[in-house]
Write a protein that holds these residues in place. Structure first.
Motif, PDB file in Angstrom:
ATOM      1  N   ALA A  29       0.793  -1.195  -0.060  1.00  0.00           N
ATOM      2  CA  ALA A  29       0.013   0.116   0.025  1.00  0.00           C
ATOM      3  C   ALA A  29       0.810   1.496   0.125  1.00  0.00           C
ATOM      4  O   ALA A  29       0.428   2.603  -0.046  1.00  0.00           O
ATOM      5  CB  ALA A  29      -0.845  -0.093   1.047  1.00  0.00           C
ATOM      6  N   ARG A  30       2.277   1.279   0.005  1.00  0.00           N
ATOM      7  CA  ARG A  30       3.077   2.352   0.030  1.00  0.00           C
ATOM      8  C   ARG A  30       2.517   3.399  -0.781  1.00  0.00           C
ATOM      9  O   ARG A  30       2.683   4.758  -0.501  1.00  0.00           O
ATOM     10  CB  ARG A  30       4.555   1.916   0.090  1.00  0.00           C
ATOM     11  N   ALA A  61     -10.686   8.142  -3.892  1.00  0.00           N
ATOM     12  CA  ALA A  61      -9.761   6.676  -3.636  1.00  0.00           C
ATOM     13  C   ALA A  61      -9.420   6.079  -4.983  1.00  0.00           C
ATOM     14  O   ALA A  61      -8.386   5.442  -4.882  1.00  0.00           O
ATOM     15  CB  ALA A  61     -10.357   5.592  -2.870  1.00  0.00           C
ATOM     16  N   ALA A  62     -10.337   6.276  -5.838  1.00  0.00           N
ATOM     17  CA  ALA A  62     -10.312   5.416  -7.284  1.00  0.00           C
ATOM     18  C   ALA A  62      -8.871   6.297  -8.048  1.00  0.00           C
ATOM     19  O   ALA A  62      -8.160   5.640  -8.722  1.00  0.00           O
ATOM     20  CB  ALA A  62     -11.191   5.670  -8.119  1.00  0.00           C
ATOM     21  N   GLU A  63      -8.435   7.423  -7.592  1.00  0.00           N
ATOM     22  CA  GLU A  63      -7.388   8.062  -8.239  1.00  0.00           C
ATOM     23  C   GLU A  63      -6.013   7.813  -7.774  1.00  0.00           C
ATOM     24  O   GLU A  63      -4.863   8.241  -8.342  1.00  0.00           O
ATOM     25  CB  GLU A  63      -7.712   9.514  -8.144  1.00  0.00           C
ATOM     26  N   ARG A  72      -0.794  -0.587  -6.142  1.00  0.00           N
ATOM     27  CA  ARG A  72      -0.836  -1.997  -6.598  1.00  0.00           C
ATOM     28  C   ARG A  72      -2.603  -2.341  -5.792  1.00  0.00           C
ATOM     29  O   ARG A  72      -3.005  -3.362  -5.956  1.00  0.00           O
ATOM     30  CB  ARG A  72      -0.139  -2.970  -6.072  1.00  0.00           C
ATOM     31  N   LEU A  73      -3.058  -1.222  -4.820  1.00  0.00           N
ATOM     32  CA  LEU A  73      -4.514  -1.549  -4.164  1.00  0.00           C
ATOM     33  C   LEU A  73      -5.420  -1.854  -5.066  1.00  0.00           C
ATOM     34  O   LEU A  73      -5.657  -0.885  -6.095  1.00  0.00           O
ATOM     35  CB  LEU A  73      -4.511  -0.542  -3.049  1.00  0.00           C
ATOM     36  N   ARG A  82      -8.147   0.658  -1.819  1.00  0.00           N
ATOM     37  CA  ARG A  82      -7.968   1.816  -1.631  1.00  0.00           C
ATOM     38  C   ARG A  82      -8.953   2.658  -0.631  1.00  0.00           C
ATOM     39  O   ARG A  82      -8.720   3.600   0.058  1.00  0.00           O
ATOM     40  CB  ARG A  82      -8.108   2.474  -3.177  1.00  0.00           C
ATOM     41  N   ILE A  83     -10.171   1.929  -0.693  1.00  0.00           N
ATOM     42  CA  ILE A  83     -11.386   2.494   0.191  1.00  0.00           C
ATOM     43  C   ILE A  83     -10.896   2.261   1.635  1.00  0.00           C
ATOM     44  O   ILE A  83     -11.107   3.080   2.440  1.00  0.00           O
ATOM     45  CB  ILE A  83     -12.672   1.876  -0.101  1.00  0.00           C
ATOM     46  N   VAL A  84     -10.445   1.043   1.884  1.00  0.00           N
ATOM     47  CA  VAL A  84      -9.926   0.795   3.329  1.00  0.00           C
ATOM     48  C   VAL A  84      -8.807   1.750   3.719  1.00  0.00           C
ATOM     49  O   VAL A  84      -8.980   2.381   4.892  1.00  0.00           O
ATOM     50  CB  VAL A  84      -9.492  -0.603   3.521  1.00  0.00           C
TER      51      VAL A  84
END
Length: 75
Positions: free
Chosen positions: A27-28, A43-45, A49-50, A55-57
């Motif tokens: 998630a770095r 979050a989508a932007e 690799r998430l 990304r939402i989490v």
């Protein structure tokens, strides 16, 4: 927010204002982008690799910890 990101073998940790929050190492890129953001983003932007759920989490955790704020303007 002034922050520092460090990484161990399997975790990445964001340190800010005397607090620490850790995520899986993969998630770095998204974590650094979210913490360094200077304006609005979704979050989508976030890069990296998430997947969408990851990304939402990440964003929810950063809101909960006070790193990010939700903006409802223009929604």
């Amino acid at each position: 927010v002034i922050f520092d990101v460090s990484e161990s073998e399997d975790r990445v940790t964001l340190e800010f204002e005397g607090r620490r929050v850790s995520f899986p190492a993969h998630a770095r890129e998204a974590l650094e982008a979210a913490a360094a953001a200077d304006g609005r983003f979704t979050a989508a932007e976030l890069p990296g690799r998430l997947d969408a759920d990851g990304r939402i989490v990440l964003v929810r955790a950063l809101v909960r910890e006070g790193v990010l704020q939700i903006s409802l303007d223009d929604w």
